[in-house]
Write an enzyme that holds these catalytic residues in place. Structure first.
Site, PDB file in Angstrom:
ATOM      1  N   PRO A 109       7.832   7.585  -3.160  1.00 42.19           N
ATOM      2  CA  PRO A 109       8.214   6.477  -4.041  1.00 42.19           C
ATOM      3  C   PRO A 109       7.320   5.217  -3.887  1.00 42.19           C
ATOM      4  O   PRO A 109       5.909   5.357  -2.919  1.00 42.19           O
ATOM      5  CB  PRO A 109       9.316   5.576  -2.526  1.00 42.19           C
ATOM      6  CG  PRO A 109       9.298   6.608  -2.311  1.00 42.19           C
ATOM      7  CD  PRO A 109       8.033   8.014  -2.290  1.00 42.19           C
ATOM      8  N   GLU A 110       7.180   4.020  -4.882  1.00 38.89           N
ATOM      9  CA  GLU A 110       6.058   3.034  -4.516  1.00 38.89           C
ATOM     10  C   GLU A 110       6.343   1.649  -4.343  1.00 38.89           C
ATOM     11  O   GLU A 110       7.715   1.389  -4.166  1.00 38.89           O
ATOM     12  CB  GLU A 110       5.415   2.929  -5.986  1.00 38.89           C
ATOM     13  CG  GLU A 110       4.728   5.023  -6.285  1.00 38.89           C
ATOM     14  CD  GLU A 110       3.617   4.130  -7.164  1.00 38.89           C
ATOM     15  OE1 GLU A 110       2.939   3.531  -7.532  1.00 38.89           O
ATOM     16  OE2 GLU A 110       2.999   4.968  -8.021  1.00 38.89           O
ATOM     17  N   LYS A 112       5.296  -0.562   1.891  1.00 41.39           N
ATOM     18  CA  LYS A 112       6.254   1.448   1.663  1.00 41.39           C
ATOM     19  C   LYS A 112       7.632   0.915   2.498  1.00 41.39           C
ATOM     20  O   LYS A 112       8.334   1.689   2.425  1.00 41.39           O
ATOM     21  CB  LYS A 112       5.992   2.170   1.486  1.00 41.39           C
ATOM     22  CG  LYS A 112       5.192   1.927  -0.060  1.00 41.39           C
ATOM     23  CD  LYS A 112       4.423   3.109  -0.275  1.00 41.39           C
ATOM     24  CE  LYS A 112       2.830   3.016  -0.873  1.00 41.39           C
ATOM     25  NZ  LYS A 112       2.445   3.914  -1.028  1.00 41.39           N
ATOM     26  N   CYS A 169      -9.372   7.959 -18.265  1.00 43.12           N
ATOM     27  CA  CYS A 169      -9.720   8.504 -19.401  1.00 43.12           C
ATOM     28  C   CYS A 169     -11.402   7.916 -19.514  1.00 43.12           C
ATOM     29  O   CYS A 169     -12.091   7.378 -19.413  1.00 43.12           O
ATOM     30  CB  CYS A 169      -9.032   7.618 -20.890  1.00 43.12           C
ATOM     31  SG  CYS A 169     -10.084   7.337 -22.277  1.00 43.12           S
TER      32      CYS A 169
END
Ligand SMILES: [Zn+2]
Length: 283
Positions: free
Chosen positions: A2-3, A55, A268
């Site tokens: 969970p974020e 959180k 990337c």
């Protein structure tokens, strides 16, 4: 995992359906929670508010009692209309709070404790939290300062450190750094000031946008989205896309395990080049 946006949405939903209502049933598998419930019954109290801090999810009851839960890796809060069938097995229930209309069920929640407002103000973990990306009074300058203070740590690790900035988990970490064009293993101290500001800006935008769209669709299963693509298979730029072509430039997405629990970082190599002098380029 969970974020911050998940915890924020859970708190918002529980608040909407339960705040201002009287508790009709309280259960928990944790003796520390039920013991206090015997001495100072929870049933009969009013749920005053449900909120998120980083959180941590805080459910405040009348009579100065606050239930703090932390979802860690696998915990979740669900809300059901009274009498409805749960979507998870009863054996996963850790905490249950019901009003006449609805039940909040904490499944597989590993951390739960009662606090008074005085305890809350002195709570070590809560006090140590960095600026909350979804908080109403988010302090951008403090966030930038705290990130820069972790000069030797890779920026990817810094973003996961809740004492630096609260709310980012592993999915957002990779996505935010892609959008900011920053290589995840760059030491925080090697970043230019405006790079750090851009990272904080992107982080706040992404978390806020995900809270908005996910609460509008009222469906958690639609999941996070950072690309703005309408294609359900193209919601994320790099997370979980190892060796697949970058959606922007076509280069193969790289991945690497790191940190204590071997979380995987994705990036990337072309859109997020390493810019540390003297280090070889990752290709
Ligand atoms: Zn790319």
């Amino acid at each position: 995992m969970p974020e911050g946006d998940t915890v924020f949405l859970s708190a918002q939903t529980l608040h909407r359906f339960m705040a201002g209502r009287i508790v009709t049933r309280f259960e928990s598998v944790y003796p520390a929670l039920t013991r206090i419930a015997e001495d100072q019954p929870i049933v009969g109290r009013t749920i005053e508010s449900v909120s998120a801090r980083g959180k941590h999810l805080l459910m405040a009851f009348s009579g100065d009692l606050i239930l703090r839960t932390h979802l860690r890796m696998n915990g979740s809060w669900h809300i059901y209309p009274a009498g409805a069938r749960w979507h998870r097995p009863a054996r996963d229930m850790r905490v249950l709070v019901c009003t006449a209309d609805a039940c909040g069920v904490g499944f597989n929640i590993p951390v739960a404790e009662w606090l008074t407002s005085r305890d809350l103000n002195r709570h070590r973990q809560l006090q140590a939290l960095g600026p909350d990306l979804l908080g109403g009074s988010f302090d951008r300058d403090a966030a930038v300062r705290r990130i820069r203070a972790r000069a030797g740590d890779p920026i990817g690790e810094v973003l996961l450190n809740q004492r630096v900035i609260a709310g980012i988990g592993n999915v957002f970490k990779s996505e935010i750094l892609f959008l900011a064009g920053i290589h995840p293993f760059t030491p925080a101290g090697a970043l230019a000031g405006d790079d750090v500001e851009r990272i904080v800006e992107v982080a706040r935008e992404q978390l806020a946008a995900n809270v908005m769209t996910r609460s509008q669709t009222l469906s958690r299963s639609t999941g996070r989205r950072t690309t703005r693509s309408l294609d359900p298979n193209a919601k994320l730029w790099v997370y979980s896309r190892g060796r697949k072509p970058c959606r922007r430039c076509g280069a193969a997405i790289q991945s690497r395990k790191s940190g204590e629990d071997a979380r995987v970082t994705y990036w990337c190599p072309r859109c997020q080049p390493r810019r540390v002098p003297g280090e070889a380029l990752d290709v």
